[in-house]
Design a protein around this motif. Structure first.
Motif, PDB file in Angstrom:
ATOM      1  N   GLY A   1      52.532  47.336  34.218  1.00  0.00           N
ATOM      2  CA  GLY A   1      51.283  47.035  34.897  1.00  0.00           C
ATOM      3  C   GLY A   1      50.227  48.126  34.893  1.00  0.00           C
ATOM      4  N   LEU A   2      50.432  49.201  34.160  1.00  0.00           N
ATOM      5  CA  LEU A   2      49.480  50.313  34.176  1.00  0.00           C
ATOM      6  C   LEU A   2      48.134  49.932  33.570  1.00  0.00           C
ATOM      7  CD1 LEU A   2      49.003  53.242  34.913  1.00  0.00           C
ATOM      8  CD2 LEU A   2      50.075  53.887  32.758  1.00  0.00           C
ATOM      9  N   ASN A   3      48.155  49.110  32.535  1.00  0.00           N
ATOM     10  CA  ASN A   3      46.923  48.643  31.893  1.00  0.00           C
ATOM     11  C   ASN A   3      46.096  49.818  31.379  1.00  0.00           C
ATOM     12  OD1 ASN A   3      45.192  46.494  31.063  1.00  0.00           O
ATOM     13  ND2 ASN A   3      43.925  46.794  32.865  1.00  0.00           N
ATOM     14  N   ILE A   4      46.774  50.771  30.738  1.00  0.00           N
ATOM     15  CA  ILE A   4      46.116  51.998  30.279  1.00  0.00           C
ATOM     16  C   ILE A   4      45.012  51.712  29.264  1.00  0.00           C
ATOM     17  CG2 ILE A   4      47.653  52.613  28.350  1.00  0.00           C
ATOM     18  CD1 ILE A   4      46.454  55.083  31.001  1.00  0.00           C
ATOM     19  N   GLY A   5      45.116  50.621  28.526  1.00  0.00           N
ATOM     20  CA  GLY A   5      44.093  50.284  27.545  1.00  0.00           C
ATOM     21  C   GLY A   5      43.069  49.284  28.034  1.00  0.00           C
ATOM     22  N   GLY A   6      43.172  48.890  29.289  1.00  0.00           N
ATOM     23  CA  GLY A   6      42.253  47.892  29.820  1.00  0.00           C
ATOM     24  C   GLY A   6      40.842  48.421  30.020  1.00  0.00           C
ATOM     25  N   LEU A   7      39.903  47.507  30.169  1.00  0.00           N
ATOM     26  CA  LEU A   7      38.510  47.877  30.423  1.00  0.00           C
ATOM     27  C   LEU A   7      38.218  47.989  31.916  1.00  0.00           C
ATOM     28  CD1 LEU A   7      36.742  45.718  27.700  1.00  0.00           C
ATOM     29  CD2 LEU A   7      37.306  48.159  27.623  1.00  0.00           C
ATOM     30  N   ASP A   8      39.028  47.346  32.750  1.00  0.00           N
ATOM     31  CA  ASP A   8      38.866  47.480  34.195  1.00  0.00           C
ATOM     32  C   ASP A   8      39.167  48.922  34.594  1.00  0.00           C
ATOM     33  OD1 ASP A   8      38.489  44.744  34.178  1.00  0.00           O
ATOM     34  OD2 ASP A   8      40.385  44.256  35.176  1.00  0.00           O
TER      35      ASP A   8
ATOM     36  N   ASP B   1      43.662  51.228  38.290  1.00  0.00           N
ATOM     37  CA  ASP B   1      43.983  50.736  39.628  1.00  0.00           C
ATOM     38  C   ASP B   1      44.711  51.841  40.403  1.00  0.00           C
ATOM     39  OD1 ASP B   1      44.938  49.449  41.892  1.00  0.00           O
ATOM     40  OD2 ASP B   1      45.676  47.688  40.805  1.00  0.00           O
ATOM     41  N   HIS B   2      43.951  52.598  41.181  1.00  0.00           N
ATOM     42  CA  HIS B   2      44.542  53.712  41.927  1.00  0.00           C
ATOM     43  C   HIS B   2      45.440  53.244  43.068  1.00  0.00           C
ATOM     44  CE1 HIS B   2      41.489  55.922  39.631  1.00  0.00           C
ATOM     45  NE2 HIS B   2      42.388  56.884  39.673  1.00  0.00           N
ATOM     46  N   GLN B   3      45.236  52.028  43.546  1.00  0.00           N
ATOM     47  CA  GLN B   3      46.150  51.486  44.553  1.00  0.00           C
ATOM     48  C   GLN B   3      47.528  51.263  43.917  1.00  0.00           C
ATOM     49  OE1 GLN B   3      44.999  47.702  46.267  1.00  0.00           O
ATOM     50  NE2 GLN B   3      46.182  48.105  48.103  1.00  0.00           N
ATOM     51  N   TYR B   4      47.552  50.715  42.717  1.00  0.00           N
ATOM     52  CA  TYR B   4      48.802  50.558  41.964  1.00  0.00           C
ATOM     53  C   TYR B   4      49.449  51.921  41.739  1.00  0.00           C
ATOM     54  CZ  TYR B   4      51.858  49.786  37.914  1.00  0.00           C
ATOM     55  OH  TYR B   4      52.929  49.783  37.058  1.00  0.00           O
TER      56      TYR B   4
ATOM     57  N   GLU C   1      62.465  61.200  37.284  1.00  0.00           N
ATOM     58  CA  GLU C   1      61.977  62.319  36.490  1.00  0.00           C
ATOM     59  C   GLU C   1      60.877  61.904  35.523  1.00  0.00           C
ATOM     60  OE1 GLU C   1      65.095  64.745  34.694  1.00  0.00           O
ATOM     61  OE2 GLU C   1      66.523  63.715  35.974  1.00  0.00           O
ATOM     62  N   LEU C   2      60.816  60.628  35.198  1.00  0.00           N
ATOM     63  CA  LEU C   2      59.913  60.150  34.165  1.00  0.00           C
ATOM     64  C   LEU C   2      59.279  58.839  34.608  1.00  0.00           C
ATOM     65  CD1 LEU C   2      58.962  60.325  31.136  1.00  0.00           C
ATOM     66  CD2 LEU C   2      61.012  59.000  30.583  1.00  0.00           C
ATOM     67  N   ILE C   3      58.011  58.673  34.270  1.00  0.00           N
ATOM     68  CA  ILE C   3      57.305  57.411  34.474  1.00  0.00           C
ATOM     69  C   ILE C   3      56.782  56.981  33.109  1.00  0.00           C
ATOM     70  CG2 ILE C   3      55.326  56.270  35.547  1.00  0.00           C
ATOM     71  CD1 ILE C   3      55.551  58.261  37.852  1.00  0.00           C
ATOM     72  N   SER C   4      57.089  55.753  32.723  1.00  0.00           N
ATOM     73  CA  SER C   4      56.618  55.257  31.434  1.00  0.00           C
ATOM     74  C   SER C   4      55.999  53.878  31.579  1.00  0.00           C
ATOM     75  CB  SER C   4      57.767  55.221  30.416  1.00  0.00           C
ATOM     76  OG  SER C   4      58.718  54.236  30.769  1.00  0.00           O
ATOM     77  N   ASP C   5      55.213  53.523  30.588  1.00  0.00           N
ATOM     78  CA  ASP C   5      54.562  52.217  30.523  1.00  0.00           C
ATOM     79  C   ASP C   5      54.219  51.970  29.065  1.00  0.00           C
ATOM     80  OD1 ASP C   5      52.655  49.909  31.071  1.00  0.00           O
ATOM     81  OD2 ASP C   5      53.038  50.541  33.133  1.00  0.00           O
ATOM     82  N   HIS C   6      53.346  51.014  28.811  1.00  0.00           N
ATOM     83  CA  HIS C   6      52.991  50.631  27.448  1.00  0.00           C
ATOM     84  C   HIS C   6      51.555  51.003  27.122  1.00  0.00           C
ATOM     85  CE1 HIS C   6      56.653  48.234  26.865  1.00  0.00           C
ATOM     86  NE2 HIS C   6      56.556  48.069  28.160  1.00  0.00           N
ATOM     87  N   LEU C   7      51.318  51.413  25.893  1.00  0.00           N
ATOM     88  CA  LEU C   7      49.972  51.714  25.414  1.00  0.00           C
ATOM     89  C   LEU C   7      49.344  50.399  24.961  1.00  0.00           C
ATOM     90  CD1 LEU C   7      47.853  53.834  24.850  1.00  0.00           C
ATOM     91  CD2 LEU C   7      48.886  54.205  22.609  1.00  0.00           C
TER      92      LEU C   7
ATOM     93  N   ILE D   1      41.797  39.669  35.802  1.00  0.00           N
ATOM     94  CA  ILE D   1      42.727  38.583  35.457  1.00  0.00           C
ATOM     95  C   ILE D   1      43.938  39.172  34.729  1.00  0.00           C
ATOM     96  CG2 ILE D   1      43.047  36.450  34.143  1.00  0.00           C
ATOM     97  CD1 ILE D   1      39.976  36.038  34.465  1.00  0.00           C
ATOM     98  N   GLU D   2      45.119  38.912  35.272  1.00  0.00           N
ATOM     99  CA  GLU D   2      46.371  39.396  34.688  1.00  0.00           C
ATOM    100  C   GLU D   2      46.785  38.468  33.556  1.00  0.00           C
ATOM    101  OE1 GLU D   2      49.155  41.833  33.865  1.00  0.00           O
ATOM    102  OE2 GLU D   2      48.107  42.268  35.733  1.00  0.00           O
ATOM    103  N   THR D   3      47.082  39.029  32.378  1.00  0.00           N
ATOM    104  CA  THR D   3      47.487  38.204  31.234  1.00  0.00           C
ATOM    105  C   THR D   3      48.995  37.970  31.191  1.00  0.00           C
ATOM    106  OG1 THR D   3      47.855  40.057  29.728  1.00  0.00           O
ATOM    107  CG2 THR D   3      45.609  39.162  29.853  1.00  0.00           C
ATOM    108  N   TYR D   4      49.762  38.814  31.873  1.00  0.00           N
ATOM    109  CA  TYR D   4      51.223  38.767  31.822  1.00  0.00           C
ATOM    110  C   TYR D   4      51.722  38.928  30.387  1.00  0.00           C
ATOM    111  CZ  TYR D   4      50.508  37.259  36.562  1.00  0.00           C
ATOM    112  OH  TYR D   4      50.095  37.207  37.857  1.00  0.00           O
ATOM    113  N   ASP D   5      51.000  39.742  29.633  1.00  0.00           N
ATOM    114  CA  ASP D   5      51.379  40.048  28.268  1.00  0.00           C
ATOM    115  C   ASP D   5      50.939  41.473  27.958  1.00  0.00           C
ATOM    116  OD1 ASP D   5      52.415  39.719  25.744  1.00  0.00           O
ATOM    117  OD2 ASP D   5      51.158  38.016  25.211  1.00  0.00           O
TER     118      ASP D   5
END
Length: 183
Positions: free
Chosen positions: A79-86, A89-92, A106-112, A120-124
């Motif tokens: 849910g990081l949405n690092i590539g999003g235009l919005d 989300d600092h609350q997240y 020790e580690l936090i990961s997500d997707h690029l 709007i969440e795409t769930y993808d």
């Protein structure tokens, strides 16, 4: 029942990420909660962030506290949405940081990728255009996230089914360049 395969010394994949040596791990799934608690020595394991960051208490968080006590969990999200235009989300991020502190991950990961647009969440996990401008924008967002969290994050690539026509570099060039541009 959870079984661990012993590959011996001939097959031991590993990755050094800063001070963390990742050798192998298993994803934590709710249907295996009881079996996990019965195992004295557990490998590095992945906790899906979104399964816990919105909970205010209850059996799942109680179990997570028991399981992670003295263990090596890491957080992996979608849910990081690092590539999003919005905006980021600092609350997240605040909820993610609270969970990271709670379980001492020790580690936090997500997707690029991007996964949300105009709220709007795409769930993808959707691909990014591999351009210099996008690289600069994503690097700034990575810096914002890492500064907020107070630690480096790990980003993994996605299985992209399409590529933007305006892409001017390969996926691997984009990934390596995003690493080089982040502190």
């Amino acid at each position: 029942m959870i079984e661990f395969l012993d590959f011996g010394s001939s097959l031991k994949p590993s990755l050094r990420l800063g001070k963390i040596m990742l050798e192998w791990g298993i994803g934590l799934r709710a249907q295996h909660f009881r079996e996990w608690l019965a195992i004295d020595s557990r490998p590095l394991f992945e906790v899906l962030s979104e399964n816990y960051i919105y909970q205010k208490g209850g059996p799942a968080l109680d179990f997570l506290d028991q399981l992670t006590s003295g263990r090596r969990p890491f957080l992996h999200g979608i849910g990081l949405n690092i590539g999003g235009l919005d905006p980021i989300d600092h609350q997240y991020l605040g909820k993610l940081k609270s969970l990271q502190i709670r379980i001492r991950a020790e580690l936090i990961s997500d997707h690029l990728c991007f996964s949300r647009g105009q709220g709007i969440e795409t769930y993808d996990l959707l691909p990014l255009p591999y351009t210099r401008a996008e690289l600069k924008r994503v690097a700034e967002r990575i810096d914002d996230v890492q500064n907020f969290l107070g630690q480096a994050i790990s980003l993994e690539n996605i299985s992209a089914y399409v590529q933007f026509a305006q892409s001017r570099m390969s996926e691997i060039e984009f990934l390596l360049s995003s690493i080089a541009k982040s502190p």
